[in-house]
Design a protein around this motif. Structure first.
Motif, PDB file in Angstrom:
ATOM      1  N   THR A 161       0.842  -1.195   0.000  1.00  0.00           N
ATOM      2  CA  THR A 161       0.000   0.000   0.000  1.00  0.00           C
ATOM      3  C   THR A 161       0.872   1.238   0.000  1.00  0.00           C
ATOM      4  OG1 THR A 161      -1.651  -1.155   1.335  1.00  0.00           O
ATOM      5  CG2 THR A 161      -1.827   1.232   1.251  1.00  0.00           C
ATOM      6  N   GLU A 162       0.462   2.234  -0.748  1.00  0.00           N
ATOM      7  CA  GLU A 162       1.137   3.529  -0.731  1.00  0.00           C
ATOM      8  C   GLU A 162       0.412   4.446   0.250  1.00  0.00           C
ATOM      9  OE1 GLU A 162       1.665   5.180  -4.635  1.00  0.00           O
ATOM     10  OE2 GLU A 162       2.389   3.272  -5.440  1.00  0.00           O
ATOM     11  N   GLY A 163       1.180   5.122   1.084  1.00  0.00           N
ATOM     12  CA  GLY A 163       0.598   6.083   2.022  1.00  0.00           C
ATOM     13  C   GLY A 163      -0.382   5.434   2.980  1.00  0.00           C
ATOM     14  N   ASP A 164      -1.458   6.166   3.281  1.00  0.00           N
ATOM     15  CA  ASP A 164      -2.432   5.702   4.262  1.00  0.00           C
ATOM     16  C   ASP A 164      -3.709   5.159   3.614  1.00  0.00           C
ATOM     17  OD1 ASP A 164      -3.551   8.049   3.317  1.00  0.00           O
ATOM     18  OD2 ASP A 164      -4.075   8.807   5.308  1.00  0.00           O
ATOM     19  N   ALA A 165      -3.641   4.763   2.350  1.00  0.00           N
ATOM     20  CA  ALA A 165      -4.833   4.307   1.626  1.00  0.00           C
ATOM     21  C   ALA A 165      -5.516   3.123   2.318  1.00  0.00           C
ATOM     22  CB  ALA A 165      -4.482   3.951   0.180  1.00  0.00           C
ATOM     23  N   ARG A 166      -4.733   2.166   2.809  1.00  0.00           N
ATOM     24  CA  ARG A 166      -5.343   0.994   3.452  1.00  0.00           C
ATOM     25  C   ARG A 166      -6.054   1.388   4.749  1.00  0.00           C
ATOM     26  NH1 ARG A 166      -4.808  -4.339   2.604  1.00  0.00           N
ATOM     27  NH2 ARG A 166      -2.900  -4.097   1.436  1.00  0.00           N
ATOM     28  N   GLN A 167      -5.447   2.273   5.522  1.00  0.00           N
ATOM     29  CA  GLN A 167      -6.095   2.698   6.764  1.00  0.00           C
ATOM     30  C   GLN A 167      -7.401   3.441   6.475  1.00  0.00           C
ATOM     31  OE1 GLN A 167      -2.862   3.312   6.081  1.00  0.00           O
ATOM     32  NE2 GLN A 167      -1.689   2.290   7.681  1.00  0.00           N
TER      33      GLN A 167
END
Length: 151
Positions: free
Chosen positions: A106-112
């Motif tokens: 995942t890049e950055g906070d996309a999954r959160q």
């Protein structure tokens, strides 16, 4: 009226247009859209695609309606390799499960953000994958972006 025939609510119409603007802002040149045959997904797509500079080829696919993540992967595995950037317009919980299962990184906070918001109507995830469609399987993609309409 069956669930398959249920239309979008007014809120869904507004969110679909906003999702189209947000997808257009990604500047991804979509080649193909695979859309469920349900009334609300067809309406969502018709409203969203008006925001695109280039309209991709659209295929309405019955198997997307109420599909599991594995069934969605099977549909994507059949995608011709000349379709480099594909949109899948479907339903939850299958679409969120698909994004979670495919994204090994995942890049950055996309999954959160995706975990926190889920996949309300008009939400989307952008995944990147570097192989052939036949090779798409769990963990082989990267979750690049996620967007959901505000509540």
């Amino acid at each position: 009226m069956t669930d398959h025939e249920r239309p979008l609510a007014e809120r869904g119409r507004m969110d679909a247009a906003e999702a189209g603007r947000r997808l257009a802002d990604t500047a991804v040149p979509f080649d193909l859209a695979l859309c469920s045959t349900s009334t609300r997904t067809r309406e969502t797509w018709k409203l969203a695609v008006h925001e695109f500079e280039h309209r991709p080829k659209t295929v309405y696919e019955e198997r997307i309606y109420e599909a599991s993540p594995g069934e969605l992967i099977a549909v994507l595995n059949e995608t011709p390799d000349d379709a480099r950037n594909v949109l899948l317009i479907g339903h939850n919980p299958g679409v969120q499960g698909l994004a979670e299962i495919l994204s090994g990184t995942t890049e950055g906070d996309a999954r959160q953000r995706m975990s926190r918001r889920g996949f309300p109507a008009a939400a989307f995830a952008v995944l990147s994958f570097g192989g052939t469609w036949k090779a798409l399987e769990p963990g082989t993609a990267s979750l690049v972006d996620y967007w959901a309409p505000s509540e």
